[in-house]
Scaffold this active site. Structure first.
Site, PDB file in Angstrom:
ATOM      1  CG  PHE A 131      36.248  48.928  34.598  1.00 20.22           C
ATOM      2  CD1 PHE A 131      36.691  48.275  33.459  1.00 20.22           C
ATOM      3  CD2 PHE A 131      34.988  48.628  35.078  1.00 20.22           C
ATOM      4  CE1 PHE A 131      35.889  47.335  32.814  1.00 20.22           C
ATOM      5  CE2 PHE A 131      34.180  47.697  34.435  1.00 20.22           C
ATOM      6  CZ  PHE A 131      34.630  47.052  33.303  1.00 20.22           C
ATOM      7  CG  ASP A 203      39.040  47.604  41.134  1.00 14.16           C
ATOM      8  OD1 ASP A 203      39.511  46.471  40.951  1.00 14.16           O
ATOM      9  OD2 ASP A 203      37.915  47.950  40.717  1.00 14.16           O
ATOM     10  CE1 TYR A 228      35.508  39.596  35.061  1.00  9.38           C
ATOM     11  CE2 TYR A 228      34.122  39.229  36.977  1.00  9.38           C
ATOM     12  CZ  TYR A 228      34.590  40.059  35.988  1.00  9.38           C
ATOM     13  OH  TYR A 228      34.142  41.354  35.913  1.00  9.38           O
ATOM     14  CE  LYS A 229      38.131  42.148  34.762  1.00 11.71           C
ATOM     15  NZ  LYS A 229      38.019  43.514  35.305  1.00 11.71           N
ATOM     16  NE  ARG A 377      41.254  45.015  27.421  1.00 10.11           N
ATOM     17  CZ  ARG A 377      40.481  44.823  28.483  1.00 10.11           C
ATOM     18  NH1 ARG A 377      40.686  45.532  29.567  1.00 10.11           N
ATOM     19  NH2 ARG A 377      39.504  43.949  28.459  1.00 10.11           N
TER      20      ARG A 377
HETATM   21  C1  LIG Z   1      36.766  44.143  35.322  1.00 14.06           C
HETATM   22  C2  LIG Z   1      36.637  45.263  36.278  1.00 14.06           C
HETATM   23  C3  LIG Z   1      35.477  45.394  37.053  1.00 14.06           C
HETATM   24  C4  LIG Z   1      34.331  44.461  36.873  1.00 14.06           C
HETATM   25  O1  LIG Z   1      33.335  44.609  37.830  1.00 14.06           O
HETATM   26  P1  LIG Z   1      32.129  43.584  37.881  1.00 14.06           P
HETATM   27  O2  LIG Z   1      31.348  43.982  39.023  1.00 14.06           O
HETATM   28  O3  LIG Z   1      32.738  42.213  37.976  1.00 14.06           O
HETATM   29  O4  LIG Z   1      31.391  43.680  36.586  1.00 14.06           O
HETATM   30  C5  LIG Z   1      35.435  46.439  37.973  1.00 14.06           C
HETATM   31  N1  LIG Z   1      36.459  47.295  38.103  1.00 14.06           N
HETATM   32  C6  LIG Z   1      37.583  47.188  37.356  1.00 14.06           C
HETATM   33  C7  LIG Z   1      38.698  48.154  37.551  1.00 14.06           C
HETATM   34  C8  LIG Z   1      37.688  46.180  36.407  1.00 14.06           C
HETATM   35  O5  LIG Z   1      38.787  46.076  35.656  1.00 14.06           O
END
Ligand SMILES: *Cc1c(COP(=O)(O)O)cnc(C)c1O
Length: 416
Positions: A131, A203, A228-229, A377
């Site tokens: 990401f 992560d 939040y996921k 997705r």
């Molecule tokens: C969703 C996601 C994020 C989101 O980071 P925020 O700081 O909440 O915007 C970060 N890393 C990964 C791998 C994600 O899937």
């Protein structure tokens, strides 16, 4: 081939099915985007009302003590810990995933610098398909430290073992890939890191609440992730950071705010880190948002990750099988691994007009999302997705593709 009737039968046999009533989903929507923003627990409205009206409105500043606001990052971290394979006192819910990753990566690099045998290491290994914010945060930190750190990115998970070598300080890996749904073997890669003298930073954005995790058992070094996921904490809800007890004494992070101080209300001009996990904190948290994270955790407390995983694999297997059978004459390409051990809780398919097809799906109530390049997705959340939902979603997808009822000139919204 399985029928809609069969799916309804599986739903009536499903021990998790009743939990759907604890989520408020609008009628006519099949929600397959819980991997991006989890659905709202019904209880979140009453909890928000309580925090805003009673705790803030009536009790005012006394609520830092009387309502436990000050302890909330740690108390909720303890409630999340079992879902991560972590111990109480090893997790706090705070800040964002990006910010926590910055803290964790900085701390990991510092731990290596302070270890004479590893002090010269300057390579951070990750994946190009990670990401982007993770890569951006690493780039930003490396530039600010100005000590010659470089990011070594691999294009295929199979290349990781070779890339994590004796120059590698930290492997910064996302356990389940946000785009493909590919899941790494955390224990094997963490062990490989240690064999090479590197630290393993994970992560868990697409893993927490989605797949069983055993951070301590896997020998991971540090971890961060979203609430939040799959954890259904609410839009922009604070993220989490895990620092195992064995590393807490050496864990020093650069955002040394007063909430991470050993005695925050001593108001000492000099920073001294708190003893345990509190040293991962920085400053005052968004209490309304943070408090709502508990509503999602309350639902997880009624089941377990083994049951969730069992249903998740059944849902994703079913979705793959139905799409391949019913949409066979369309140019769809499965991106997500078929092998269970390598699959998270989502399924991604490419289609040359993926964005337009996804817009058409959303217009008909099947909410997934789109990620470049050409990837549709679909996230599967066993707490509120039914087998009949899967059947109905595929039927709508088939109809859209057969009728070509999508607009290939659809204008892109800012958030896809
Ligand atoms: C969703 C996601 C994020 C989101 O980071 P925020 O700081 O909440 O915007 C970060 N890393 C990964 C791998 C994600 O899937």
């Amino acid at each position: 081939m399985i029928s809609r009737q069969d799916c309804l039968a599986r739903d009536s046999d499903d021990a998790l099915a009743p939990l759907r009533q604890q989520f408020d989903l609008p009628p006519g929507v099949i929600y397959l985007d819980g991997n991006s923003l989890g659905a709202r627990p019904v209880a979140a409205v009453a909890r928000a009302q309580q925090v805003i009206a009673a705790e803030w409105g009536h009790d005012l500043i006394r609520s830092w003590n009387s309502a436990g606001w000050f302890d909330l990052p740690r108390r909720l971290g303890d409630r999340l810990a079992p879902l991560l394979g972590a111990h109480a006192g090893e997790v706090v819910i705070t800040d964002t995933t990006s910010v926590n990753l910055f803290k964790a990566l900085a701390a990991a690099l510092q731990m290596q610098t302070e270890d004479a045998a590893h002090a010269g290491r300057r390579v951070i290994v990750s994946e190009r398909s990670n990401f982007p914010t993770d890569l951006y945060m690493a780039q930003g930190l490396a530039a600010w430290l100005d000590r010659g750190y470089q990011l070594r990115l691999v294009d295929d998970p199979a290349e990781l073992a070779q890339a994590i070598d004796a120059d590698c300080a930290v492997a910064m890996l996302t356990h389940v890939n946000y785009r493909s749904g590919y899941q790494h073997d955390m224990a094997a890669l963490s062990a490989h890191c240690h064999a090479q003298g590197a630290l393993a930073l994970w992560d868990l954005a697409h893993s927490a609440g989605a797949v069983p995790l055993d951070l301590n058992g896997a020998g991971a070094d540090l971890a961060v992730g979203c609430t939040y996921k799959y954890l259904n904490g609410g839009p922009g809800a604070p993220a989490f950071i895990w620092v195992p007890e064995r590393h807490q004494g050496r864990f020093r992070q650069p955002l040394s705010g007063w909430w991470g101080h050993a005695a925050p209300f001593a108001m000492d001009p000099a920073f001294a880190p708190a003893k345990g996990i509190a040293r991962a904190l920085c400053g005052t948290q968004p209490i309304v948002s943070l408090a709502l994270v508990e509503c999602g955790l309350d639902i997880f407390a009624q089941t377990n990750m083994a049951a969730i995983r069992h249903k998740s694999l059944a849902l994703t297997d079913l979705f793959i099988a139905l799409v391949e059978a019913r949409c066979a004459n369309h140019p769809l390409g499965l991106v997500t691994p078929r092998e269970h051990a390598q699959r998270g809780s989502q399924v991604s398919f490419t289609h040359p007009h993926g964005y337009a097809v996804m817009q058409a799906l959303i217009a008909r109530g099947v909410i997934g999302d789109y990620r470049e390049p050409a990837i549709m997705r679909f996230g599967f959340t066993p707490l509120y997705t039914s087998f009949a939902d899967v059947w109905d979603a595929v039927e709508i997808l088939r109809d859209i593709l057969d009728q070509q009822s999508y607009d290939i000139d659809a204008r892109r919204d800012a958030v896809t």
